[in-house]
Design a protein around this motif. Structure first.
Motif, mmCIF file in Angstrom:
data_model
loop_
_atom_site.group_PDB
_atom_site.id
_atom_site.type_symbol
_atom_site.label_atom_id
_atom_site.label_comp_id
_atom_site.label_asym_id
_atom_site.label_seq_id
_atom_site.Cartn_x
_atom_site.Cartn_y
_atom_site.Cartn_z
ATOM 1 N N GLY A 125 35.674 92.514 50.517
ATOM 2 C CA GLY A 125 35.395 93.358 49.348
ATOM 3 C C GLY A 125 34.401 94.450 49.684
ATOM 4 N N LYS A 126 33.417 94.128 50.501
ATOM 5 C CA LYS A 126 32.415 95.122 50.884
ATOM 6 C C LYS A 126 33.021 96.212 51.753
ATOM 7 C CE LYS A 126 28.856 91.538 50.806
ATOM 8 N NZ LYS A 126 27.898 90.751 51.610
ATOM 9 N N LEU A 127 33.934 95.836 52.650
ATOM 10 C CA LEU A 127 34.536 96.823 53.542
ATOM 11 C C LEU A 127 35.366 97.847 52.763
ATOM 12 C CD1 LEU A 127 35.679 94.555 56.534
ATOM 13 C CD2 LEU A 127 33.813 96.195 56.522
ATOM 14 N N PHE A 128 36.023 97.377 51.666
ATOM 15 C CA PHE A 128 36.885 98.283 50.882
ATOM 16 C C PHE A 128 36.221 98.708 49.569
ATOM 17 C CE2 PHE A 128 39.914 96.139 53.647
ATOM 18 C CZ PHE A 128 40.708 97.196 54.079
ATOM 19 N N ASN A 129 34.964 98.377 49.406
ATOM 20 C CA ASN A 129 34.236 98.727 48.183
ATOM 21 C C ASN A 129 34.936 98.209 46.929
ATOM 22 O OD1 ASN A 129 32.149 100.152 49.511
ATOM 23 N ND2 ASN A 129 33.517 101.922 49.723
ATOM 24 N N ILE A 130 35.367 96.951 46.965
ATOM 25 C CA ILE A 130 36.086 96.313 45.850
ATOM 26 C C ILE A 130 35.134 95.347 45.157
ATOM 27 C CG2 ILE A 130 37.988 94.774 45.238
ATOM 28 C CD1 ILE A 130 39.515 95.901 47.620
ATOM 29 N N SER A 131 35.131 95.361 43.854
ATOM 30 C CA SER A 131 34.278 94.469 43.082
ATOM 31 C C SER A 131 34.736 93.030 43.258
ATOM 32 C CB SER A 131 34.328 94.849 41.596
ATOM 33 O OG SER A 131 33.612 93.893 40.832
ATOM 34 N N SER A 132 33.772 92.123 43.392
ATOM 35 C CA SER A 132 34.086 90.700 43.574
ATOM 36 C C SER A 132 34.422 90.014 42.261
ATOM 37 C CB SER A 132 32.888 89.990 44.228
ATOM 38 O OG SER A 132 31.737 90.122 43.404
ATOM 39 N N GLU A 133 34.421 90.771 41.137
ATOM 40 C CA GLU A 133 34.746 90.158 39.850
ATOM 41 C C GLU A 133 36.214 89.785 39.778
ATOM 42 O OE1 GLU A 133 33.562 92.855 36.864
ATOM 43 O OE2 GLU A 133 31.403 92.615 37.235
ATOM 44 N N ARG A 134 37.022 90.507 40.491
ATOM 45 C CA ARG A 134 38.445 90.161 40.551
ATOM 46 C C ARG A 134 38.713 89.548 41.926
ATOM 47 N NH1 ARG A 134 42.074 95.149 39.031
ATOM 48 N NH2 ARG A 134 43.627 93.482 38.995
ATOM 49 N N GLY A 135 39.274 88.338 41.940
ATOM 50 C CA GLY A 135 39.515 87.686 43.218
ATOM 51 C C GLY A 135 40.368 86.454 43.074
ATOM 52 N N ILE A 136 40.216 85.584 44.026
ATOM 53 C CA ILE A 136 41.044 84.374 44.096
ATOM 54 C C ILE A 136 40.930 83.549 42.822
ATOM 55 C CG2 ILE A 136 41.265 82.140 45.284
ATOM 56 C CD1 ILE A 136 42.479 84.363 46.814
ATOM 57 N N LEU A 137 39.765 83.443 42.260
ATOM 58 C CA LEU A 137 39.580 82.599 41.092
ATOM 59 C C LEU A 137 40.321 83.125 39.871
ATOM 60 C CD1 LEU A 137 35.796 81.685 41.462
ATOM 61 C CD2 LEU A 137 37.792 80.306 42.042
ATOM 62 N N ASN A 138 40.755 84.390 39.904
ATOM 63 C CA ASN A 138 41.480 84.967 38.778
ATOM 64 C C ASN A 138 42.983 84.716 38.869
ATOM 65 O OD1 ASN A 138 39.157 87.387 39.454
ATOM 66 N ND2 ASN A 138 39.155 86.392 37.450
ATOM 67 N N VAL A 139 43.414 84.109 39.980
ATOM 68 C CA VAL A 139 44.847 83.829 40.124
ATOM 69 C C VAL A 139 45.240 82.754 39.120
ATOM 70 C CG1 VAL A 139 46.646 82.961 41.646
ATOM 71 C CG2 VAL A 139 44.879 84.495 42.533
ATOM 72 N N GLN A 140 46.286 83.070 38.297
ATOM 73 C CA GLN A 140 46.782 82.130 37.295
ATOM 74 C C GLN A 140 48.205 81.727 37.676
ATOM 75 O OE1 GLN A 140 44.936 80.965 34.839
ATOM 76 N NE2 GLN A 140 43.185 82.283 35.392
#
Length: 679
Positions: A550-565
């Motif tokens: 996420g840091k390398l691509f400047n992506i927020s960690s709020e969206r991630g694996i835990l959001n997979v439904q």
């Protein structure tokens, strides 16, 4: 190791190599500028093996020589005297040489100091060196004052010479006393030997022993001849007597040997022997013995006549002559036997006397030899005593100073350290090169990390998928470094091509032994170049502790694996680049990490249908973040090793675990390789 390999090592560590040389050279140069110089001055002393004694050519070489030491150890002996406490201490006291605490030097601390002590601690001292394959010793003085260095060397030589001359005088005096005592002892022994010789010559009568021996030998020869003649007479008489007895036995039954006849013959034998023992006929007893002998002879004659019958006696025609011969033969046999026994006795007596005279002669020779040897010894000692008296008045020491210590007109010639700017730089440079060589190869020997593609193959037994060069973190970092560095970008493109050629697998897990190996950067770079080539790529961040993607691509960690439904990823996927989607991680605690791992494992099969390539960045094996579990669900694992950081044993152990678990490992990516290490 081949020469080429040595050169490779030097080239790879050239910065360290050159830095060490530069530091040592600069340090030595600066030190030479700041340190107080120490000067040296030397004197040469020669030990003469054949010293000349001038006009006194007959003086024994033991006077004035160090020959009263073992010749095999003469070098060590001279050095020991030069370095001895009396010699060195006298020099220190005379020159008032003091240490940094203003105390007089100890003798043991002043001689043969090490380099550090000469240069930085004492800065004054002396040393004694033996010049190999010669009879020369070099005595060196050291001091911060060049004049004092020459004084130290010359004074040490002078004190050594004084000490040695004193030893020499003591030795000559001791030798003289020994000679005088020996003269007294030898003289007493000589007097006793002469007296013993004289007594023996008189008592044993060996004044003219050779003539006496000759006379005895002549007498023995005469006696042997007389004995031989007597033996022949005995044989003749016995033969004649035997013949007469044989004739008489034919005509008479009477025996020729009666007890009386045997007895008379014994008496006659005894009387004849007794008569022979007298010295000539002048002896008064000789006449009486002759009368007894005549009486016994008559008894023998009568016994023989009476032993035979008158009838037979009368029948004999020439009876008178026969019986006369019989009687004469009997008597002669006894007389000759007595004479033979007498000769034997005389011969034995002469032989014993000859033996005694021979023994006396040998004893006389021995005594004379003892006397002659003592006289020679006495004469030699008297001569040695005169020479010793003469030697005590002269200096005969076999030590000569062939070069006194001096100070050169050019003071730099007497420098011990530093030797001058140019010499110091040269010596420091050579020392730096040697130390640098040692340090570089020590590092090489102790380095157990992988640093090149060849080492990966040799140490890990794995194929190399590619090597990515290191970059300057201060100028650029992460994915930007790959994008903006042509060589690095080409390396990643080559890696992508090799992976594509090896197989048509879709899902790859990126693993490493430890954090910091650049695993996340490799995963991001690989996803980036696959996407740029037109493939649809999904990059999953499963490194829950670092969350680097996420840091390398400047992506927020709020969206991630835990959001997979379930199978829906709409809430977790973020578009990072064209054709490149990223699922970051935002796990906060252990329960969330476990949940996230389960979701990744379940989601992989459904994600295959939507993407051409799926790349999963796992946690390092050291963290135990489930890299093996995720790799088991992937088509293949790509192992990332950091050049100069990943330890061979750890990497080999990790790859071994993957093979045991039947996890397919596509190969190794060597990251952060020094550019001069690249194949």
């Amino acid at each position: 190791m081949e020469l080429r390999r040595y050169l490779e090592i030097l080239w790879q560590r050239k910065i360290s190599f050159l830095l060490i040389i530069a530091v040592i050279t600069a340090t030595a140069f600066l030190g030479s500028m700041l340190v107080t110089p120490v000067y040296e001055s030397s004197s040469l002393v020669m030990i003469k093996t054949n010293p000349k004694t001038g006009l006194i050519s007959q003086i024994p070489e033991q006077f004035g020589r160090v020959d009263y030491f073992n010749n095999d150890f003469v070098t060590a002996t001279i050095e020991s005297i030069l370095e001895s406490e009396p010699v060195v201490k006298k020099v220190i006291v005379d020159l008032n040489i003091r240490d940094k605490d203003d105390e007089l030097f100890e003798a043991s601390d002043f001689v043969n100091q090490n380099f550090i002590k000469k240069m930085f601690t004492a800065k004054k001292g002396a040393s004694v060196d033996y010049v190999t394959d010669s009879n020369v010793f070099e005595i060196i003085g050291y001091s911060t004052d060049p004049q004092e260095s020459s004084l130290i060397a010359n004074r040490l030589v002078k004190q050594f010479m004084d000490n040695y001359y004193s030893r020499n005088d003591e030795q000559v005096a001791a030798d003289r006393i020994i000679i005088e005592n020996s003269i007294a002892e030898v003289k007493a022994n000589l007097t006793a030997a002469e007296e013993e010789e004289e007594r023996f010559m008189v008592s044993a009568r060996v004044i003219d022993v050779d003539q006496q021996i000759k006379t005895l030998i002549t007498e023995l020869s005469t006696l042997e001849n007389d004995k031989a003649t007597t033996e022949r007479l005995i044989t003749d008489a016995s033969s004649k007597l035997k013949s007469i007895k044989a004739t008489l036995r034919k005509h008479s039954e009477n025996k020729t040997e009666t007890p009386n006849l045997v007895n008379y013959k014994k008496q006659l034998l005894a009387l004849e022997k007794q008569l022979a023992s007298f010295d000539g006929a002048s002896d008064p007893k000789a006449g009486s013995l002759k009368e007894q002998i005549d009486s016994v002879k008559k008894n023998i004659n009568d016994e023989i006549i009476n032993n035979y019958t008158s009838n037979y006696y009368n029948q004999l025609i020439d009876r008178t002559q026969l019986f006369k011969d019989f009687v004469d033969s009997e008597i002669n046999s006894v007389i000759y036997a007595a004479r033979r026994d007498t000769y034997n006795q005389q011969i034995n007596s002469k032989n014993e006397k000859l033996k005694e005279m021979t023994r006396n002669r040998l004893e006389a020779i021995r005594l004379k030899t003892v006397v002659d040897n003592l006289r020679t010894r006495y004469s030699t000692l008297l001569s040695d005593l005169e020479k010793a008296k003469l030697a005590s008045l002269m200096s005969l020491a076999n030590i000569e100073v062939i070069q006194p210590a001096t100070v050169s007109d050019n003071i730099d010639n007497n420098r011990y350290f530093p030797k001058g700017k140019k010499k110091t730089l040269v010596l420091a440079g050579l020392a730096g090169i040697f130390i640098a060589f040692f340090w570089v190869f020590l590092l090489e020997y102790m380095d157990n990390t992988v640093r090149s593609e060849i080492e990966v193959k040799d140490a890990l037994g794995a194929s190399v998928l590619g090597a990515i060069p290191a970059y300057d973190k201060k100028k650029q970092a992460g994915l930007d470094a790959v994008k903006n560095d042509k060589e690095a970008l080409n390396s990643v493109l080559n890696l992508k091509s090799r992976i594509a050629l090896l197989s048509d697998k879709k899902v790859y897990s990126i693993v490493s032994c430890r954090d910091g190996d650049g695993k996340s950067t490799v995963a991001a770079s690989l996803a980036y170049v696959f996407a740029r080539s037109g493939e649809k790529v999904l990059l999953i961040d499963a490194d829950f502790q670092n969350q680097t993607i996420g840091k390398l691509f400047n992506i927020s960690s709020e969206r991630g694996i835990l959001n997979v439904q379930g199978d829906s990823f709409e809430g977790s996927v973020t578009r990072a680049e064209e054709n490149l989607d990223v699922i970051s991680c935002a796990a906060a605690d252990l329960s969330q990490v476990i949940t996230a791992r389960l979701k990744i494992s379940k989601a992989i099969e459904s994600l295959r249908l939507k993407y051409d390539r799926i790349i999963i960045d796992t946690a390092s094996i050291k963290q135990g973040g489930g890299a093996a579990e995720i790799s088991a669900k992937s088509d293949s694992a790509i192992f990332v090793a950091s050049a100069g950081k990943t330890v061979k044993e750890e990497a080999g152990y990790t790859l071994g675990l993957f093979r045991e678990a039947n996890i397919n490992v596509a190969g190794v990516v060597l990251n952060k390789v020094r550019r001069d290490y690249l194949s």
